[in-house]
Design a protein around this motif. Sequence first.
Motif, PDB file in Angstrom:
ATOM      1  N   GLY A 115     -23.989  -1.803  -0.372  1.00  0.00           N
ATOM      2  CA  GLY A 115     -25.044  -1.586   0.612  1.00  0.00           C
ATOM      3  C   GLY A 115     -25.372  -2.789   1.462  1.00  0.00           C
ATOM      4  O   GLY A 115     -26.225  -2.719   2.352  1.00  0.00           O
ATOM      5  N   GLY A 116     -24.712  -3.928   1.209  1.00  0.00           N
ATOM      6  CA  GLY A 116     -24.942  -5.097   2.030  1.00  0.00           C
ATOM      7  C   GLY A 116     -24.247  -4.985   3.378  1.00  0.00           C
ATOM      8  O   GLY A 116     -23.363  -4.149   3.575  1.00  0.00           O
ATOM      9  N   ASN A 117     -24.649  -5.845   4.298  1.00  0.00           N
ATOM     10  CA  ASN A 117     -23.997  -5.851   5.605  1.00  0.00           C
ATOM     11  C   ASN A 117     -23.057  -7.046   5.712  1.00  0.00           C
ATOM     12  O   ASN A 117     -22.835  -7.786   4.735  1.00  0.00           O
ATOM     13  CB  ASN A 117     -25.027  -5.812   6.736  1.00  0.00           C
ATOM     14  N   ALA A 118     -22.487  -7.246   6.889  1.00  0.00           N
ATOM     15  CA  ALA A 118     -21.488  -8.291   7.064  1.00  0.00           C
ATOM     16  C   ALA A 118     -22.045  -9.671   6.785  1.00  0.00           C
ATOM     17  O   ALA A 118     -21.330 -10.553   6.287  1.00  0.00           O
ATOM     18  CB  ALA A 118     -20.909  -8.218   8.479  1.00  0.00           C
ATOM     19  N   MET A 119     -23.320  -9.896   7.072  1.00  0.00           N
ATOM     20  CA  MET A 119     -23.901 -11.204   6.800  1.00  0.00           C
ATOM     21  C   MET A 119     -24.034 -11.439   5.305  1.00  0.00           C
ATOM     22  O   MET A 119     -23.672 -12.510   4.792  1.00  0.00           O
ATOM     23  CB  MET A 119     -25.266 -11.331   7.494  1.00  0.00           C
ATOM     24  N   ASP A 120     -24.563 -10.454   4.583  1.00  0.00           N
ATOM     25  CA  ASP A 120     -24.661 -10.586   3.130  1.00  0.00           C
ATOM     26  C   ASP A 120     -23.295 -10.892   2.527  1.00  0.00           C
ATOM     27  O   ASP A 120     -23.154 -11.745   1.642  1.00  0.00           O
ATOM     28  CB  ASP A 120     -25.186  -9.285   2.505  1.00  0.00           C
ATOM     29  N   ALA A 121     -22.278 -10.174   3.000  1.00  0.00           N
ATOM     30  CA  ALA A 121     -20.927 -10.307   2.458  1.00  0.00           C
ATOM     31  C   ALA A 121     -20.304 -11.656   2.808  1.00  0.00           C
ATOM     32  O   ALA A 121     -19.633 -12.278   1.970  1.00  0.00           O
ATOM     33  CB  ALA A 121     -20.052  -9.169   2.974  1.00  0.00           C
ATOM     34  N   ALA A 122     -20.504 -12.119   4.043  1.00  0.00           N
ATOM     35  CA  ALA A 122     -19.913 -13.387   4.458  1.00  0.00           C
ATOM     36  C   ALA A 122     -20.477 -14.552   3.661  1.00  0.00           C
ATOM     37  O   ALA A 122     -19.744 -15.469   3.260  1.00  0.00           O
ATOM     38  CB  ALA A 122     -20.144 -13.604   5.954  1.00  0.00           C
ATOM     39  N   ILE A 123     -21.782 -14.537   3.408  1.00  0.00           N
ATOM     40  CA  ILE A 123     -22.388 -15.595   2.601  1.00  0.00           C
ATOM     41  C   ILE A 123     -21.836 -15.550   1.179  1.00  0.00           C
ATOM     42  O   ILE A 123     -21.481 -16.583   0.596  1.00  0.00           O
ATOM     43  CB  ILE A 123     -23.918 -15.475   2.606  1.00  0.00           C
ATOM     44  N   ALA A 124     -21.739 -14.341   0.617  1.00  0.00           N
ATOM     45  CA  ALA A 124     -21.224 -14.203  -0.745  1.00  0.00           C
ATOM     46  C   ALA A 124     -19.822 -14.781  -0.860  1.00  0.00           C
ATOM     47  O   ALA A 124     -19.517 -15.554  -1.778  1.00  0.00           O
ATOM     48  CB  ALA A 124     -21.227 -12.731  -1.155  1.00  0.00           C
ATOM     49  N   GLY A 125     -18.943 -14.415   0.070  1.00  0.00           N
ATOM     50  CA  GLY A 125     -17.576 -14.911   0.018  1.00  0.00           C
ATOM     51  C   GLY A 125     -17.488 -16.404   0.252  1.00  0.00           C
ATOM     52  O   GLY A 125     -16.745 -17.116  -0.430  1.00  0.00           O
ATOM     53  N   ALA A 126     -18.256 -16.900   1.219  1.00  0.00           N
ATOM     54  CA  ALA A 126     -18.191 -18.320   1.564  1.00  0.00           C
ATOM     55  C   ALA A 126     -18.595 -19.197   0.386  1.00  0.00           C
ATOM     56  O   ALA A 126     -17.935 -20.209   0.098  1.00  0.00           O
ATOM     57  CB  ALA A 126     -19.085 -18.598   2.770  1.00  0.00           C
ATOM     58  N   VAL A 127     -19.664 -18.844  -0.301  1.00  0.00           N
ATOM     59  CA  VAL A 127     -20.138 -19.692  -1.398  1.00  0.00           C
ATOM     60  C   VAL A 127     -19.134 -19.696  -2.549  1.00  0.00           C
ATOM     61  O   VAL A 127     -18.918 -20.725  -3.198  1.00  0.00           O
ATOM     62  CB  VAL A 127     -21.540 -19.252  -1.860  1.00  0.00           C
ATOM     63  N   ILE A 128     -18.471 -18.575  -2.794  1.00  0.00           N
ATOM     64  CA  ILE A 128     -17.421 -18.535  -3.818  1.00  0.00           C
ATOM     65  C   ILE A 128     -16.287 -19.491  -3.468  1.00  0.00           C
ATOM     66  O   ILE A 128     -15.690 -20.128  -4.353  1.00  0.00           O
ATOM     67  CB  ILE A 128     -16.885 -17.100  -3.981  1.00  0.00           C
ATOM     68  N   LEU A 129     -15.980 -19.639  -2.191  1.00  0.00           N
ATOM     69  CA  LEU A 129     -14.891 -20.513  -1.780  1.00  0.00           C
ATOM     70  C   LEU A 129     -15.147 -21.974  -2.157  1.00  0.00           C
ATOM     71  O   LEU A 129     -14.194 -22.757  -2.305  1.00  0.00           O
ATOM     72  CB  LEU A 129     -14.641 -20.376  -0.285  1.00  0.00           C
ATOM     73  N   GLY A 130     -16.406 -22.353  -2.342  1.00  0.00           N
ATOM     74  CA  GLY A 130     -16.706 -23.702  -2.813  1.00  0.00           C
ATOM     75  C   GLY A 130     -16.231 -23.953  -4.230  1.00  0.00           C
ATOM     76  O   GLY A 130     -16.071 -25.111  -4.648  1.00  0.00           O
ATOM     77  N   LEU A 131     -15.994 -22.902  -4.984  1.00  0.00           N
ATOM     78  CA  LEU A 131     -15.407 -22.983  -6.323  1.00  0.00           C
ATOM     79  C   LEU A 131     -13.911 -22.721  -6.274  1.00  0.00           C
ATOM     80  O   LEU A 131     -13.122 -23.438  -6.888  1.00  0.00           O
ATOM     81  CB  LEU A 131     -16.077 -21.962  -7.246  1.00  0.00           C
ATOM     82  N   ALA A 132     -13.509 -21.685  -5.541  1.00  0.00           N
ATOM     83  CA  ALA A 132     -12.104 -21.287  -5.501  1.00  0.00           C
ATOM     84  C   ALA A 132     -11.251 -22.279  -4.718  1.00  0.00           C
ATOM     85  O   ALA A 132     -10.066 -22.450  -5.015  1.00  0.00           O
ATOM     86  CB  ALA A 132     -11.980 -19.890  -4.891  1.00  0.00           C
ATOM     87  N   GLU A 133     -11.835 -22.947  -3.720  1.00  0.00           N
ATOM     88  CA  GLU A 133     -11.146 -23.967  -2.940  1.00  0.00           C
ATOM     89  C   GLU A 133     -12.041 -25.208  -2.851  1.00  0.00           C
ATOM     90  O   GLU A 133     -12.486 -25.597  -1.771  1.00  0.00           O
ATOM     91  CB  GLU A 133     -10.823 -23.457  -1.540  1.00  0.00           C
ATOM     92  N   PRO A 134     -12.299 -25.863  -3.966  1.00  0.00           N
ATOM     93  CA  PRO A 134     -13.299 -26.936  -3.975  1.00  0.00           C
ATOM     94  C   PRO A 134     -12.898 -28.158  -3.170  1.00  0.00           C
ATOM     95  O   PRO A 134     -13.764 -28.962  -2.803  1.00  0.00           O
ATOM     96  CB  PRO A 134     -13.426 -27.270  -5.469  1.00  0.00           C
ATOM     97  N   GLN A 135     -11.602 -28.306  -2.916  1.00  0.00           N
ATOM     98  CA  GLN A 135     -11.150 -29.429  -2.091  1.00  0.00           C
ATOM     99  C   GLN A 135     -11.476 -29.206  -0.624  1.00  0.00           C
ATOM    100  O   GLN A 135     -11.454 -30.146   0.176  1.00  0.00           O
ATOM    101  CB  GLN A 135      -9.642 -29.653  -2.285  1.00  0.00           C
ATOM    102  N   MET A 136     -11.785 -27.974  -0.263  1.00  0.00           N
ATOM    103  CA  MET A 136     -11.997 -27.601   1.135  1.00  0.00           C
ATOM    104  C   MET A 136     -13.471 -27.511   1.527  1.00  0.00           C
ATOM    105  O   MET A 136     -13.832 -27.793   2.667  1.00  0.00           O
ATOM    106  CB  MET A 136     -11.346 -26.242   1.416  1.00  0.00           C
TER     107      MET A 136
END
Length: 525
Positions: free
Chosen positions: A37-58
Amino acid sequence: MRDFHKPGRSAVMAMNGICATSHPLAAGAAVDVLKSGGNAMDAAIAGAVILGLAEPQMTGIGGDCFALISPAGTDQVVAVNGSGRSAATADAAVLRGEGHQTVPLQSAHAVTVPGAMDAFCTMSEKWGRLGIADSLAPAIRYMDEGVPVSARVAWDWQGCAPVLSGHGKTHFLNNGAIPQYGDVFRLPGQAEVLRRVAKDGRNAFYEGEIADDMLATLNALGGAHTAEDFAATQCTIADPLGGTYKGQELLEHPPNGQGVVAILLLNILSHFDIANMDPFGAERAHIEAEAAKLAYDARNRFLSDPATMDRLDHMTSMETASALAALINPSKAMVSPAAISEAVHKDTIYITVVDRDRMSVSLIYSIFHGFGSGIASEKFGILFQNRGAGFSLAEGHPNELKGGKRPMHTIIPAMLRDQGRVTMPFGVMGGQYQPNGHARVVTNMLDFGMDPQAALDAPRSFAENGKLQLERGYGDSVRAQLADMGHDIETPDVPIGGAQAILIHKNGVLEGASDPRKDGCAVGY
């Protein structure tokens, strides 16, 4: 359409929503948010913050972000600047007095206040549907449980790990060892940070125990940062910049980002018959390289914090582009006039999401160099960007390091708009290559008719620091022709950038594309 006899990837087609980013777990989590039920903004934030763990060098919560947002039901676009500022008492004169020519990369002097978390909370409140706690929930789970180290991340970790120091080693190595492909990596301290932000909002990050942890680390290393610097952090919202190429409008983030360079570069290229050149031939690579040298020279002269930049109109002017185009010799390379004013890097993540209501988010998020400054806070393991290395130490330069100032930024999100309709959020990672990458994607599509996936897959070239970098996709005959024109040819060890895009078809179909140069993918439903 691609040749199915050859290796490659097909675009992802969907109707309800798509996320394209550089790691599959982040893309999957973003689509899960859309499904819930989230929108594109909710989803983009969710994915972006995960990338700080999945790609911590980036990337990570110690960094900055920029976003272009097109709300549902409209083709209007707004630009969100989530870049932090230097400490209030910072001054280039101090570093010049210590004998420095540039800002030391792995020092507290290079650390600007992290701006991303304030931007995430602000964007969630203004444009999200679920709230920041729901957007952070997937990242909290992953940071506690860990994610496997993927192929590209493992490769990068080997090269970037030496910059880690002190608490950076504690939090981003496994008992002193570099994590290997398939190892599970966790950030439990950052999970706790996100839990507090989910509960109490952005103030939990910029004030109190978390801010104290960051300040203690920076101040112990000579940083001039204060509690007031952190508490005052606030993203800003503005209109994007627009330029036209082949009848389509390229929207870019305004300064202090370098998006205007992409517009200037396309304006220069519009004076040449790119469409009648071989897309992977020497002529196109040469003209693009010469145009880039001139566009980046303008960047290095003028680009800065908007408060100190007064030549934006000059950079967007077609008269400027015409004058620069006239300097290009079609058969001979010029000596690059661009002296790079900031340290070179290629470490960034990008995420784009379009939802069922056709809200579009184009978001880029970075700690600048691989593992940023290499400095992490003691308790929570917040790894600091070294974005302050983007400042110039030259006295009187518009981008000179001063207190409370935003540095020239390399990260830039983009969108295309066709006859007023938002058609494609996209971004190209790769440090200062990004404006050239935006121009390359646009010309791949508009001059050569490539679909988004083909436009991202295609080999890249980039004129940088006196070299013309050519990916291995270029043939030997092209390399020889370019060398005969006077280019100093170099094959980079690391592929040039990475990219993601979502094309919004007129009939509502969403087409997601993801660059094979990274571990990511597009995921839709």
